[in-house]
Write a protein that holds these residues in place. Structure first.
Motif, PDB file in Angstrom:
ATOM      1  N   PRO A 267     -40.431 -35.252  13.426  1.00 30.66           N
ATOM      2  CA  PRO A 267     -40.871 -33.855  13.477  1.00 30.66           C
ATOM      3  C   PRO A 267     -41.643 -33.392  12.242  1.00 30.66           C
ATOM      4  N   LEU A 268     -41.545 -34.117  11.121  1.00 35.12           N
ATOM      5  CA  LEU A 268     -42.339 -33.706   9.954  1.00 35.12           C
ATOM      6  C   LEU A 268     -43.753 -34.249  10.045  1.00 35.12           C
ATOM      7  N   GLY A 270     -46.152 -36.428  13.341  1.00 28.85           N
ATOM      8  CA  GLY A 270     -46.782 -36.133  14.628  1.00 28.85           C
ATOM      9  C   GLY A 270     -45.871 -35.412  15.606  1.00 28.85           C
ATOM     10  N   VAL A 297     -37.095 -18.126   8.547  1.00 25.76           N
ATOM     11  CA  VAL A 297     -37.572 -19.307   7.818  1.00 25.76           C
ATOM     12  C   VAL A 297     -37.424 -19.082   6.315  1.00 25.76           C
ATOM     13  N   GLY A 302     -35.180 -23.541   3.071  1.00 24.87           N
ATOM     14  CA  GLY A 302     -35.728 -24.858   3.438  1.00 24.87           C
ATOM     15  C   GLY A 302     -35.096 -25.491   4.668  1.00 24.87           C
ATOM     16  N   GLU A 304     -34.838 -24.097   7.719  1.00 28.15           N
ATOM     17  CA  GLU A 304     -35.679 -23.802   8.893  1.00 28.15           C
ATOM     18  C   GLU A 304     -37.130 -23.906   8.478  1.00 28.15           C
ATOM     19  N   LEU A 305     -37.937 -24.553   9.300  1.00 27.25           N
ATOM     20  CA  LEU A 305     -39.362 -24.683   8.972  1.00 27.25           C
ATOM     21  C   LEU A 305     -40.198 -23.905   9.969  1.00 27.25           C
ATOM     22  N   LEU A 306     -41.358 -23.489   9.509  1.00 28.59           N
ATOM     23  CA  LEU A 306     -42.330 -22.959  10.455  1.00 28.59           C
ATOM     24  C   LEU A 306     -43.164 -24.169  10.871  1.00 28.59           C
ATOM     25  N   PHE A 309     -47.020 -25.686  10.168  1.00 26.69           N
ATOM     26  CA  PHE A 309     -47.508 -25.143   8.908  1.00 26.69           C
ATOM     27  C   PHE A 309     -47.200 -26.120   7.777  1.00 26.69           C
ATOM     28  N   HIS A 311     -48.863 -28.985   4.715  1.00 25.81           N
ATOM     29  CA  HIS A 311     -49.384 -30.349   4.763  1.00 25.81           C
ATOM     30  C   HIS A 311     -49.295 -30.958   3.373  1.00 25.81           C
ATOM     31  N   ARG A 312     -49.004 -32.249   3.332  1.00 24.36           N
ATOM     32  CA  ARG A 312     -48.892 -32.889   2.025  1.00 24.36           C
ATOM     33  C   ARG A 312     -50.209 -32.877   1.258  1.00 24.36           C
ATOM     34  N   VAL A 367     -52.865 -29.454  11.891  1.00 30.15           N
ATOM     35  CA  VAL A 367     -53.422 -29.921  13.158  1.00 30.15           C
ATOM     36  C   VAL A 367     -52.487 -29.671  14.351  1.00 30.15           C
ATOM     37  N   ASP A 368     -51.180 -29.601  14.066  1.00 25.17           N
ATOM     38  CA  ASP A 368     -50.216 -29.489  15.155  1.00 25.17           C
ATOM     39  C   ASP A 368     -49.988 -28.061  15.633  1.00 25.17           C
TER      40      ASP A 368
HETATM   41  N1  ACO Z   1     -42.131 -23.851   6.738  1.00 25.33           N
HETATM   42  C1  ACO Z   1     -41.454 -23.265   5.732  1.00 25.33           C
HETATM   43  N2  ACO Z   1     -41.427 -23.742   4.474  1.00 25.33           N
HETATM   44  C2  ACO Z   1     -42.123 -24.854   4.218  1.00 25.33           C
HETATM   45  C3  ACO Z   1     -42.864 -25.519   5.221  1.00 25.33           C
HETATM   46  C4  ACO Z   1     -42.847 -24.961   6.521  1.00 25.33           C
HETATM   47  N3  ACO Z   1     -43.538 -25.562   7.525  1.00 25.33           N
HETATM   48  N4  ACO Z   1     -43.449 -26.612   4.689  1.00 25.33           N
HETATM   49  C5  ACO Z   1     -43.100 -26.638   3.400  1.00 25.33           C
HETATM   50  N5  ACO Z   1     -42.311 -25.567   3.102  1.00 25.33           N
HETATM   51  C6  ACO Z   1     -41.773 -25.197   1.802  1.00 25.33           C
HETATM   52  C7  ACO Z   1     -40.655 -26.134   1.342  1.00 25.33           C
HETATM   53  O1  ACO Z   1     -39.395 -25.707   1.792  1.00 25.33           O
HETATM   54  C8  ACO Z   1     -40.819 -26.100  -0.149  1.00 25.33           C
HETATM   55  O2  ACO Z   1     -40.266 -24.875  -0.603  1.00 25.33           O
HETATM   56  P1  ACO Z   1     -39.573 -24.775  -2.077  1.00 25.33           P
HETATM   57  O3  ACO Z   1     -40.680 -25.047  -3.050  1.00 25.33           O
HETATM   58  O4  ACO Z   1     -39.022 -23.403  -2.140  1.00 25.33           O
HETATM   59  O5  ACO Z   1     -38.524 -25.852  -2.106  1.00 25.33           O
HETATM   60  C9  ACO Z   1     -42.333 -25.995  -0.352  1.00 25.33           C
HETATM   61  O6  ACO Z   1     -42.826 -25.380   0.838  1.00 25.33           O
HETATM   62  C10 ACO Z   1     -43.010 -27.342  -0.567  1.00 25.33           C
HETATM   63  O7  ACO Z   1     -42.684 -28.164   0.536  1.00 25.33           O
HETATM   64  P2  ACO Z   1     -42.570 -29.724   0.498  1.00 25.33           P
HETATM   65  O8  ACO Z   1     -41.617 -30.143   1.576  1.00 25.33           O
HETATM   66  O9  ACO Z   1     -42.292 -30.210  -0.888  1.00 25.33           O
HETATM   67  O10 ACO Z   1     -44.051 -30.153   0.829  1.00 25.33           O
HETATM   68  P3  ACO Z   1     -44.481 -31.551   1.371  1.00 25.33           P
HETATM   69  O11 ACO Z   1     -45.873 -31.724   0.948  1.00 25.33           O
HETATM   70  O12 ACO Z   1     -43.520 -32.606   0.989  1.00 25.33           O
HETATM   71  O13 ACO Z   1     -44.323 -31.356   2.970  1.00 25.33           O
HETATM   72  C11 ACO Z   1     -44.712 -31.214   5.240  1.00 25.33           C
HETATM   73  C12 ACO Z   1     -45.346 -31.418   3.859  1.00 25.33           C
HETATM   74  C13 ACO Z   1     -43.657 -32.296   5.493  1.00 25.33           C
HETATM   75  C14 ACO Z   1     -45.814 -31.364   6.296  1.00 25.33           C
HETATM   76  C15 ACO Z   1     -44.080 -29.801   5.328  1.00 25.33           C
HETATM   77  O14 ACO Z   1     -45.050 -28.820   5.067  1.00 25.33           O
HETATM   78  C16 ACO Z   1     -43.413 -29.538   6.669  1.00 25.33           C
HETATM   79  O15 ACO Z   1     -42.277 -29.952   6.859  1.00 25.33           O
HETATM   80  N6  ACO Z   1     -44.112 -28.847   7.630  1.00 25.33           N
HETATM   81  C17 ACO Z   1     -43.553 -28.571   8.946  1.00 25.33           C
HETATM   82  C18 ACO Z   1     -43.659 -29.812   9.830  1.00 25.33           C
HETATM   83  C19 ACO Z   1     -45.080 -30.056  10.271  1.00 25.33           C
HETATM   84  O16 ACO Z   1     -45.780 -29.171  10.746  1.00 25.33           O
HETATM   85  N7  ACO Z   1     -45.504 -31.317  10.133  1.00 25.33           N
HETATM   86  C20 ACO Z   1     -46.831 -31.756  10.549  1.00 25.33           C
HETATM   87  C21 ACO Z   1     -47.683 -32.084   9.365  1.00 25.33           C
HETATM   88  S1  ACO Z   1     -49.293 -32.589   9.886  1.00 25.33           S
HETATM   89  C22 ACO Z   1     -49.043 -34.179  10.385  1.00 25.33           C
HETATM   90  O17 ACO Z   1     -48.306 -34.937   9.833  1.00 25.33           O
HETATM   91  C23 ACO Z   1     -49.721 -34.629  11.543  1.00 25.33           C
END
Ligand code: ACO
Length: 444
Positions: A267-268, A270, A297, A302, A304-306, A309, A311-312, A367-368
């Motif tokens: 889920p993080l 694709g 969220v 941390g 619950e994620l949106l 939203f 991206h690394r 993208v998702d």
């Molecule tokens: N919703 C809420 N908070 C978020 C989200 C989100 N979608 N993404 C990151 N954050 C927060 C984290 O909790 C963290 O907060 P903190 O600084 O208070 O601890 C901060 O933003 C930084 O997040 P990281 O997890 O360190 O960022 P990282 O670059 O490792 O994560 C990721 C990238 C895994 C894509 C993350 O943004 C996420 O989990 N998104 C939701 C899942 C998603 O949409 N994945 C698809 C990505 S695109 C692809 O792979 C095809």
């Protein structure tokens, strides 16, 4: 790649120089491969946030500026003017096909589109509720049993054998994906047709049945081409890195791609496209407002994620999300669909883009976020969304597997670690397995 500059590491009063390599777009990296040998120390980089593992000529990405190019071509241009199979050719072969190559490529894709009849029986052994990604990964690794021509370990494998395996995989993955959907709804399989192009063929296999013919609409074919192109590669992402890492043990293409499929499922990565639509459906079912969801969220620390939203590597915007949003508007209009989930998604996006929590963490739609809404509009069920992503990402996986194999520096990938466990200790008598306990009886 040029190596003019040097970086100096100072450790315990000693200095060590390392070359700084510069890529074709001016990106710089310190080549620290000799660090451990010379200074007895490794680098530590959790989640490979800042580690380059290879040189690659496949895709250029600038996360700060929101730039994405395949073999030099901007994805916006490819999405507008190309078909998915041409982009697949570009990624795998490094150039756009000319008219003759396009013709040959289409013929080859058609010729390899069927799967071995014995493999067809596999589908019936999966339980009804099986996730299509589980089926997909199992079927792809099974291809190595049915088409073992590509050896496990030979580096000098001829280009011909590799090209056939790559074409076979591209063509058959589409058939396997459609069959896994048919199996999940209990309908008979629809075989590929030679008179249809790649995307139209896939739609026909998904939606035709013995009792009804599916009408192939140009707007739907175009939307599918766009989505697959936008997913086709994304340099060293989690699933592609899995393909390269597993491939570094010299496994065959099918085994390496099966590893990529498993990585993509999460889920993080694709799997987020399914999570986005499930999140929107849940909000609608529970009459939760976008504002309530954002608060949930933000207050979850941390947990619950949106989904859709963040991206690394993109820290300003994801250029694919822009093109998908546009594609979403066009396909919904062409099909005269009014999807309430789209309204919810747009409201969520708008609120998040004005909210300090998301802005301060550089969280933008990826993208998702909108791809699931396009898939819904063209009739693809949510369990199949990540399968669609895999179908799109396949040319990228193949291109990276091939590029790695051809690189003389391609070594077994084996990261190091900093050990953080207990120091040396020994088994206490009660911890010794009873098999090895010596019992002595004393006679008086
Ligand atoms: N919703 C809420 N908070 C978020 C989200 C989100 N979608 N993404 C990151 N954050 C927060 C984290 O909790 C963290 O907060 P903190 O600084 O208070 O601890 C901060 O933003 C930084 O997040 P990281 O997890 O360190 O960022 P990282 O670059 O490792 O994560 C990721 C990238 C895994 C894509 C993350 O943004 C996420 O989990 N998104 C939701 C899942 C998603 O949409 N994945 C698809 C990505 S695109 C692809 O792979 C095809």
């Amino acid at each position: 790649m040029s190596t003019h500059a040097q970086a100096t590491v100072t450790l315990d009063g000693k200095t060590y120089d390392f070359p700084v390599v510069t890529g074709s777009e001016g990106e710089r990296a310190i080549d620290i491969s000799g660090l451990r040998k010379r200074a007895g120390i490794i680098t530590l980089d959790y989640g490979y946030n800042n580690t380059g593992a290879c040189n690659s000529a496949v895709t250029y990405l600038d996360g700060e500026r929101g730039v994405l190019r395949y073999r030099g071509y901007p994805i916006e241009e490819l999405a507008e003017k190309s078909r998915f199979v041409e982009v697949a050719y570009l990624l795998i072969n490094g150039k756009m096909p000319d008219a003759r190559e396009r013709e040959e490529w289409s013929l080859l894709l058609n010729r390899h589109s069927m799967i071995h009849e014995d493999m067809r029986h596999f589908f019936y052994r999966f339980p009804d509720h099986a996730h299509p990604m589980a089926i997909l990964s199992a079927m792809v690794v099974s291809l190595s049993a049915f088409y073992p021509e590509l050896s496990q370990h030979r580096q000098d494998e001829g280009n011909e054998a590799i090209n056939i395996a790559a074409t076979r995989l591209l063509s058959k993955l589409r058939t396997i994906a459609a069959f896994s959907y048919k199996k999940s709804i209990g309908e008979p399989f629809v075989y590929p047709r030679h008179d249809l192009r790649y995307c139209a063929n896939f739609l026909n296999m998904m939606f035709s049945s013995p009792v009804s013919n599916y009408e192939i609409k140009p707007a739907v074919v175009k939307a599918l081409n766009v989505l697959l192109i936008l997913h086709a590669d994304h340099e060293q992402n989690c699933s592609t890195s899995a393909v390269r890492l597993v491939g570094s043990a010299r496994v065959n293409l099918y085994a390496a791609v099966a590893a990529g499929i498993c990585g993509l499922w999460g889920p993080l990565h694709g799997g987020a496209n399914q999570m986005v639509v499930e999140m929107l459906e849940e909000m609608r079912a529970q009459r939760e407002t976008p504002r309530d969801r954002l608060e949930k969220v933000k207050n979850s620390k941390g947990a619950e994620l949106l989904y859709g939203f963040g991206h690394r590597v993109y820290k300003s915007f994801d250029p694919r999300a822009k093109v998908i949003k546009d594609c979403c508007d066009k396909v919904l209009k062409a099909l005269k669909i009014n999807d309430p989930l789209l309204d919810l998604a747009m409201e969520l996006e708008d609120l998040a883009l004005h909210d300090d929590y998301f802005l301060s963490r550089s969280l933008y739609p990826n993208v998702d976020f909108y791809s699931g809404i396009v898939y819904r509009a063209i009739g693809i069920p949510k369990e199949m969304f990540t399968v669609m992503f895999a179908l799109g990402r396949l040319p990228g996986w193949i291109a990276h597997w091939k590029e790695a194999r051809e690189d003389p520096r391609f070594k077994l990938q084996r990261p190091r670690q900093v050990y953080a466990g207990p120091g040396l200790r020994h088994l206490k008598p009660q911890e010794v397995s009873s098999e090895y306990t010596v019992t002595t009886s004393v006679k008086s």
